[in-house]
Design an enzyme around this catalytic site. Structure first.
Site, short mmCIF file in Angstrom:
data_model
loop_
_atom_site.label_atom_id
_atom_site.label_comp_id
_atom_site.label_asym_id
_atom_site.label_seq_id
_atom_site.Cartn_x
_atom_site.Cartn_y
_atom_site.Cartn_z
N ASP A 1 5.24 -106.74 13.79
CA ASP A 1 4.74 -105.54 13.11
C ASP A 1 3.72 -105.93 12.06
O ASP A 1 4.06 -106.41 10.98
CB ASP A 1 5.91 -104.78 12.46
CG ASP A 1 5.45 -103.50 11.78
OD1 ASP A 1 4.33 -103.02 12.11
OD2 ASP A 1 6.19 -102.98 10.94
N LYS B 1 0.08 -104.26 6.67
CA LYS B 1 0.95 -104.81 5.64
C LYS B 1 0.25 -105.93 4.88
O LYS B 1 -0.61 -106.62 5.44
CB LYS B 1 2.21 -105.42 6.28
CG LYS B 1 3.15 -104.47 6.97
CD LYS B 1 4.29 -105.26 7.62
CE LYS B 1 5.27 -104.38 8.36
NZ LYS B 1 6.11 -103.59 7.45
N ARG C 1 10.35 -95.60 14.04
CA ARG C 1 10.95 -94.30 14.33
C ARG C 1 10.26 -93.61 15.50
O ARG C 1 10.87 -92.78 16.18
CB ARG C 1 10.93 -93.42 13.08
CG ARG C 1 9.56 -93.06 12.57
CD ARG C 1 9.59 -92.61 11.11
NE ARG C 1 9.88 -93.73 10.23
CZ ARG C 1 10.11 -93.60 8.92
NH1 ARG C 1 10.08 -92.40 8.36
NH2 ARG C 1 10.36 -94.65 8.18
N ASP D 1 2.50 -97.89 9.74
CA ASP D 1 3.54 -98.86 9.44
C ASP D 1 4.93 -98.23 9.49
O ASP D 1 5.93 -98.90 9.24
CB ASP D 1 3.31 -99.50 8.07
CG ASP D 1 4.13 -100.75 7.86
OD1 ASP D 1 4.56 -101.36 8.86
OD2 ASP D 1 4.36 -101.13 6.69
#
Length: 488
Positions: free
Chosen positions: A259, A266, A340, A336
């Site tokens: 990720d 990030k 979900r 980010d």
């Protein structure tokens, strides 16, 4: 993996481990536990005298090594087991492995009246603490390779040892998947690892959904998150379907193999450990394979939506509207907050196609979880009091902590979007709670039989502690297997 065997008592001990138990309500701080092994009177007297001399308290995991170079056994390890419950024996097993890291074999003499839980706890603790993950062989494993457990009736404990071995093996499989660097680990690789282990188990079904199949069926969340990567997404659907099972549990696990945060990228500090962002997927497939290996008479299906969340010209954007499996839509507020989105697809598919009795998802979903509960406790969300109590208690028995958090109805309005059915991640606080409320919207008629674990923090350990090795913990495998066994 450490080889553990049940014995009645060998003729010669090189390293003998004797349990020491806490004594409540007396002036004595601890007491040597009488064992099933036949020991000389002199050895018992010596060990008994060592307990107060070494100021032992009997606390679970406490160790003292006494060297006897001209005697047999050469090495005596006094091992604290606390009150003698399974938790104490698990801590003792882990401590034993660390204390004898430079020895090759050891024998633990158990009490004659030891319950099966003592063998299970001791074996699980030892097996899990001896785990190592390295991409080089240098210094990769402890020297301890064999452990004998001396009991009066080995056959009485065989099932407990088998359960401990399977549970530890599957936990370590989840750890391996999670620890693997993302230069190797991508959605296809993950699916291949599951297929390799599933091939050895009868009555296990596996389907790996390819990108074109996901597109045809409308898995918009998985496709959006995986769209920025050169490595296409997958959906692993793994099933253990024993004949005669009357309960069907579907386990869903977030599987982001790396990720970056996508376009909402990030910082380095938040990205460098993002190989762990598929720990939920690792846990649910490992638990399902464990249920099959133990032949639990409960039907279990694992869904692992897998994607790399990368930055590229084809990556999804904040403000995009994503249509999920089943037709509901999400407006992306932050790329980010991708986990979900893939979970929403899998939950909706489970409700529509699999008709489970219970639906449970595990996800390394939010940093808010660790702020609220620290590094060793997962957040649990559900509307079902009975499921909450059962899962919290069985996970605790297995050595995995969770805490039930509220599904605050007032916060549902935060999800309202002008463009879509929902915002994916409204930035209005209560991050872990709002993420759970978002996922609940995709559970349909199973809303009252759905449980969500936000387990980002306990999925990883920054150091070796107890039965945890530094790195991935395999959180969820032990608790799920313990819970599934109660349904059986």
């Amino acid at each position: 993996m450490l080889d553990i065997r049940l014995v009645t008592g060998p003729d010669r001990f090189d390293t003998l481990v004797l349990p020491v138990r806490s004594v409540e309500g007396t002036d004595a701080p601890a007491a040597l536990v009488p064992t099933a092994a036949t020991l000389s009177d002199d050895l018992v007297a010596e060990a008994t005298a060592l307990v107060p001399a070494a100021a032992l308290t009997g606390a679970a995991g406490e160790t003292r090594i006494h060297l006897r170079p001209l005697a047999t056994p050469v090495r005596l390890l006094l091992l604290g087991v606390g009150d003698g419950d399974e938790t104490g024996w698990r801590a003792a097993g882990a401590a034993l492995v660390r204390a004898l890291a430079e020895q090759s074999t050891a024998t633990v003499a158990l009490p004659a009246d030891a319950p099966a839980e003592a063998v299970r706890g001791l074996a699980e603790g030892a097996l899990l603490a001896s785990y190592r993950f390295r991409l080089t062989d240098a210094g990769s494993t402890p020297a301890l390779t064999g452990l004998e457990i001396a009991v009066a009736e080995p056959e009485r404990y065989a099932a407990a040892l088998d359960t401990a071995g399977t549970t530890a093996r599957m936990t370590c499989f989840a750890r391996d998947l999670t620890n693997m660097p993302s230069s190797v680990k991508n959605p296809e690789w993950f699916a291949d690892q599951v297929a390799g282990l599933a091939a050895d188990l009868p009555e296990v079904d596996l389907r790996v959904w390819q990108p074109d199949e996901l597109a045809e069926a409308g898995f918009g969340g998985i496709l959006a998150v995986g769209g920025g990567s050169a490595k296409g997404p997958r959906l692993v659907e793994l099933g253990w379907h024993p004949a005669g099972a009357t309960t069907h549990v579907v386990l869903v696990g977030k599987g982001i193999t790396f990720d970056t945060g996508g376009i909402s990228i990030k910082p380095l500090s938040g990205m460098k450990l993002m190989r762990k962002d598929m720990a939920g997927a690792a846990a649910v497939v490992a638990a399902t394979l464990g249920a099959a290996a133990l032949r639990l008479p409960v039907r279990v299906t694992a869904l692992a939506p897998l994607a790399e969340n990368m930055v590229s010209g084809s990556a999804f954007r904040p403000g995009d509207v994503i249509q999920h499996y089943g037709g509901l839509t999400s407006e992306s507020t932050n790329s980010d907050a991708e986990g979900r989105l893939v979970l929403a697809d899998a939950l909706a598919y489970a409700v529509d196609r699999l008709a489970p009795d219970v639906l449970v998802d595990l996800a390394t979903l939010t940093g808010a979880n660790s702020i609220a509960l620290g590094s060793r406790t997962a957040a649990l969300y559900t509307e079902n009091d009975g499921l909450a109590e059962a899962l919290v208690s069985t996970a605790a028995e297995a050595g995995e902590r969770s805490w039930r958090m509220p599904l605050v109805g007032d916060y549902v309005e935060y999800l309202g979007s002008d463009l879509a059915d929902f915002y994916s991640a409204p930035n209005r606080g209560a991050g872990s709670v709002v993420a759970a409320l978002y996922l609940r919207e995709f559970t349909g008629d199973l809303r009252d039989r759905w449980v969500h674990f936000d387990m980002s923090a306990p999925a990883w350990s920054s150091d070796s502690n107890g039965e945890l090795a530094k790195g991935a913990t395999g959180w969820g495998v032990r608790g799920l297997l313990r819970w599934l066994a109660t349904l059986a």
